[in-house]
Enzyme design. Sequence first.
Site, PDB file in Angstrom:
ATOM      1  N   GLU A 316       0.802  -1.225   0.000  1.00 48.13           N
ATOM      2  CA  GLU A 316       0.000   0.000   0.000  1.00 48.13           C
ATOM      3  C   GLU A 316       0.837   1.279   0.000  1.00 48.13           C
ATOM      4  O   GLU A 316       0.700   2.134   0.878  1.00 48.13           O
ATOM      5  CB  GLU A 316      -0.983  -0.015   1.183  1.00 48.13           C
ATOM      6  CG  GLU A 316      -1.929  -1.197   1.127  1.00 48.13           C
ATOM      7  CD  GLU A 316      -2.904  -1.266   2.288  1.00 48.13           C
ATOM      8  OE1 GLU A 316      -2.918  -0.344   3.117  1.00 48.13           O
ATOM      9  OE2 GLU A 316      -3.652  -2.261   2.380  1.00 48.13           O
ATOM     10  N   GLU A 440      -6.027 -10.322  -2.044  1.00 51.05           N
ATOM     11  CA  GLU A 440      -6.851 -10.285  -0.838  1.00 51.05           C
ATOM     12  C   GLU A 440      -8.330 -10.206  -1.202  1.00 51.05           C
ATOM     13  O   GLU A 440      -9.068  -9.355  -0.715  1.00 51.05           O
ATOM     14  CB  GLU A 440      -6.456  -9.096   0.055  1.00 51.05           C
ATOM     15  CG  GLU A 440      -4.995  -9.092   0.477  1.00 51.05           C
ATOM     16  CD  GLU A 440      -4.618  -7.905   1.349  1.00 51.05           C
ATOM     17  OE1 GLU A 440      -5.532  -7.276   1.916  1.00 51.05           O
ATOM     18  OE2 GLU A 440      -3.418  -7.603   1.461  1.00 51.05           O
TER      19      GLU A 440
END
Length: 519
Positions: A316, A440
């Site tokens: 991220e 994910e």
Amino acid sequence: GALLLLFLLLLIPSWWFKLGCGVGLTPYVENEPYNQLVNENFNEITIGYLMKHGPVVKSDGSLNFTNIDKLFVKTDEAGISVFGHTLVWHQNQNAKYLNSLIADKVIVTPDDSEKIINILDNSDFENGTISPWGGWGNDSSRKVSEKGQGYSSDYAMILVNPKDADSYSAQAAYSLPSELIVGKTYCYSAMVKADVVNTDFTFQVQNPTSYAGEGYVSGTTAVGQWVPIEGEFTCAKAGMQRLCINFGKAAGTYYVDNVKFGEKKATTKAATRGVQIIPLSDEEKALLIGNALESWISQMVSHCKSHIKAWDVVNEPMREGGTLRDGTESSGDDIFSWVKYLGKDYAVTAFKLARQYGNGDSDKLFINDYNLEVSEAKLAGLIDYVTYIESKGAKVDGIGTQMHLSLSGKDANGIANLKQQIDKMFQTLAASGKLIKVSELDIALGTASPTDTQFADQAEMYRYVIESYKKYIPQAQQYGITIWGVSDDPAEHENWLPDDAPNLWDASYGRKHAYKGVA
């Protein structure tokens, strides 16, 4: 049968495709039905939390591999691979330790004035014990330090507080030789060092029978630096015959030395004590944090290299608008932004270190981010950042797209639009030439009690994501797909998608429509 997903998976060449599941380390190791369900349906797992910096790195920078080694015993037995998650993120960090490395220097000028008629025995702990000190509370502990850890001396008293509470929830205590005299002025003085900032490290006196206290004097500890905590009070209550040090507010380890307590002298020399705060320079901080990054990655990757052949190296890194995070937008107890101190090349360093300490070019090293299906700018920014990282001499094998999708509030048009965004994302990712991993995947519904229609829409979206991936990502670039989480059991969703039903099994491990969609 229960082996349906795995059977279907085996129809695909397993050397190139991973069907993974994001799991909790503790339930995978300790919950046999959970473990069996995962092993029967997947050939790779990703640990959601307990392999990150925060839970692994201890307060001195060393690493605790106890849980990880238990995991490897189980995965070896099952013949299932582990995807490493994650080496460099801004969340789930041991921020207390990292911030301690770059804390301001504190220089204390000793006070040679003699204000106190000290009535404490062993106030400097130089006999190698803390006797006659005792204490209680909050599962805390008290002991003498190793030799050489005192304040300019051999020994100090170590106070360990395991959890944040009120200041008085953990105490060290000393029984005074006699009751204090009402109307007399008394003084405290001590040197204190800690691995945490505690704004309410407090001295007080107490009635040992009624526990009534008075004379509270508080100070603030500094990370890794000895600071004085001192003060005075006039006794106003009878029966005061116990000295207490209250350290329960902030979890941490405290060193206490040169404790003095007694009546204030009538005349004293002028005080000369001073405390000078010297911030570290940006260059000093960068050096210290760079060393911490190498220590973390080198130890973690080296320890796991025989079991882990693929890692989320950087997690991220991008803002929604496609620019690189710079550490200014985050706050929290477990937040620490490596980029803030190491600059844009923090990821370059991370990939080089992971390659150096792992299995070389045979490892598959990924960069991972979320919302790539809904933000073209973020996706473009991430791919540009991969290009930059490689221009600086590091190799990035793959890009992970998290795909935490939600159907909550979406009508047929909204779902159709989301499908178009997913197709476009996979086409753009394919053009990067990198391995692509759906890292994910889960599909939230906005409720823990979905309707049959919502269950069907969820199953259809799972199916659509996988078919789109296989359609647009060339086979040579398909690393695999990881479903994020096992079941809708609320215990699995205390910290992620609470009061929702995003997974393939219900709370009782019964297959949902979504299971069929994936199969």
